[in-house]
Structure formats: C-alpha cells, structure tokens
Design an enzyme around this catalytic site. Structure first.
Site, mmCIF file in Angstrom:
data_model
loop_
_atom_site.group_PDB
_atom_site.id
_atom_site.type_symbol
_atom_site.label_atom_id
_atom_site.label_comp_id
_atom_site.label_asym_id
_atom_site.label_seq_id
_atom_site.Cartn_x
_atom_site.Cartn_y
_atom_site.Cartn_z
ATOM 1 N N VAL A 182 -2.210 4.398 1.102
ATOM 2 C CA VAL A 182 -0.697 4.543 0.596
ATOM 3 C C VAL A 182 -0.682 4.429 -0.745
ATOM 4 O O VAL A 182 -1.671 3.791 -1.534
ATOM 5 C CB VAL A 182 0.002 3.575 1.711
ATOM 6 C CG1 VAL A 182 -0.120 3.836 2.928
ATOM 7 C CG2 VAL A 182 -0.122 2.144 1.255
ATOM 8 N N THR A 198 -3.274 5.800 -4.793
ATOM 9 C CA THR A 198 -3.228 5.103 -3.422
ATOM 10 C C THR A 198 -4.301 4.067 -3.374
ATOM 11 O O THR A 198 -5.092 4.009 -4.289
ATOM 12 C CB THR A 198 -3.752 6.239 -2.284
ATOM 13 O OG1 THR A 198 -5.064 6.738 -2.646
ATOM 14 C CG2 THR A 198 -2.577 7.408 -2.159
ATOM 15 N N ASP A 199 -4.116 3.170 -2.769
ATOM 16 C CA ASP A 199 -4.990 1.888 -2.401
ATOM 17 C C ASP A 199 -5.852 2.082 -1.276
ATOM 18 O O ASP A 199 -5.979 3.234 -0.823
ATOM 19 C CB ASP A 199 -3.859 0.713 -2.024
ATOM 20 C CG ASP A 199 -3.053 0.696 -0.925
ATOM 21 O OD1 ASP A 199 -3.258 1.599 0.020
ATOM 22 O OD2 ASP A 199 -2.117 0.075 -0.715
ATOM 23 N N GLN A 200 -6.572 1.011 -0.882
ATOM 24 C CA GLN A 200 -7.544 0.972 0.165
ATOM 25 C C GLN A 200 -6.876 1.431 1.548
ATOM 26 O O GLN A 200 -7.515 2.074 2.225
ATOM 27 C CB GLN A 200 -8.470 -0.453 0.173
ATOM 28 C CG GLN A 200 -9.536 -0.338 1.205
ATOM 29 C CD GLN A 200 -10.250 -1.527 1.068
ATOM 30 O OE1 GLN A 200 -9.657 -2.548 0.319
ATOM 31 N NE2 GLN A 200 -11.405 -1.522 1.669
#
Length: 140
Positions: free
Chosen positions: A20, A15-17
């Site tokens: 998601v 996941t990213d910041q």
C-alpha cells in the site's frame, strides 16, 4: 469554495512492504495538489520565492481511511480550508479510483522572508494573492 482535482498514478516505489502507499507519500501528493490549486489561482510558488518570500509548512494532519495500491490512480482534491492574511491552511481529500475517501488531511503554511524567516502578511505584501485566497475560500 474552489476545489481542484489532480490525478496521481500510484508508482511502485511509493508503496511499502504491505503493498500500500507509504504514509509519507501523501504529503508529496498534498504538495502536488496545492501547487495545482495555486496555479489555478493564477500564481506560481517560484515567483514568490524569487521575490524573497518562502511558504514553509508549519503543521500537517492526515487521517487514513482506505489503502491505495500500486497501479491505481488516486484523485487529490485540494482547497483553501482557512486563511487569515498571514496563515493559509489547505484541505485535502485523496480518493480511490472508485471515489471513496482514502486519506483526508490539511497542511498549514506561513509566508516568511527568506533572509530572516520572519513572518510577512500576505494581505500586505501580495494583495492579489490575498484576494485570490479570499475568493477561493468563498470570502470575497
């Protein structure tokens, strides 16, 4: 048309910041689905590679519809979208746990000789794989 289903649990590092799934990870999930499809057809990538044939990616296309998040389980549907004896395009749909479409896409691959990277005909070099692709896409 043959369609395989592969479950993938979303891991934190995918996941990213924003919380998601980071977009590049879908290509990894596509590879997981593609490997399952090929195995369901009765073949293994490593056996083809041992014979001196590689199957590099030459094109990728993704469309993002809904986010997937850490802890969810995605379902990757994979099928042979097109095949002409030389090139194979795999189609993908990644679904949310609720069965909604999160991502759709495709990847195109061409078989080449390992030593020269010159294209080879799957139809001629691997007639059994050729027939399996024809059967999988419904063109027996």
């Amino acid at each position: 048309m043959m369609v395989t289903e592969t479950e993938v649990k979303v891991r934190y590092q995918e996941t990213d910041q924003m919380g998601v799934v980071y977009h590049a990870n879908y290509l990894i999930w596509f590879e997981i689905g593609r490997t399952v499809l090929i195995e369901e057809l009765g073949f293994r990538y490593h056996e083809m590679e041992e014979s001196g044939i590689l199957s590099p990616l030459v094109d990728a296309d993704l469309q993002f519809k809904k986010p997937l998040r850490y802890g969810q389980t995605a379902k990757v549907l994979t099928w042979v979208a097109s095949y002409d004896g030389l090139r194979v395009t795999y189609g993908y749909e990644v679904q949310t746990p609720e069965g909604e479409t999160a991502v759709t896409g495709s990847t195109k691959h061409v078989c080449v000789r390992k030593e020269s990277f010159k294209p080879v005909s799957i139809r001629k070099v691997f007639p059994d794989i050729h027939q399996a692709y024809m059967d999988a896409k419904g063109d027996a």
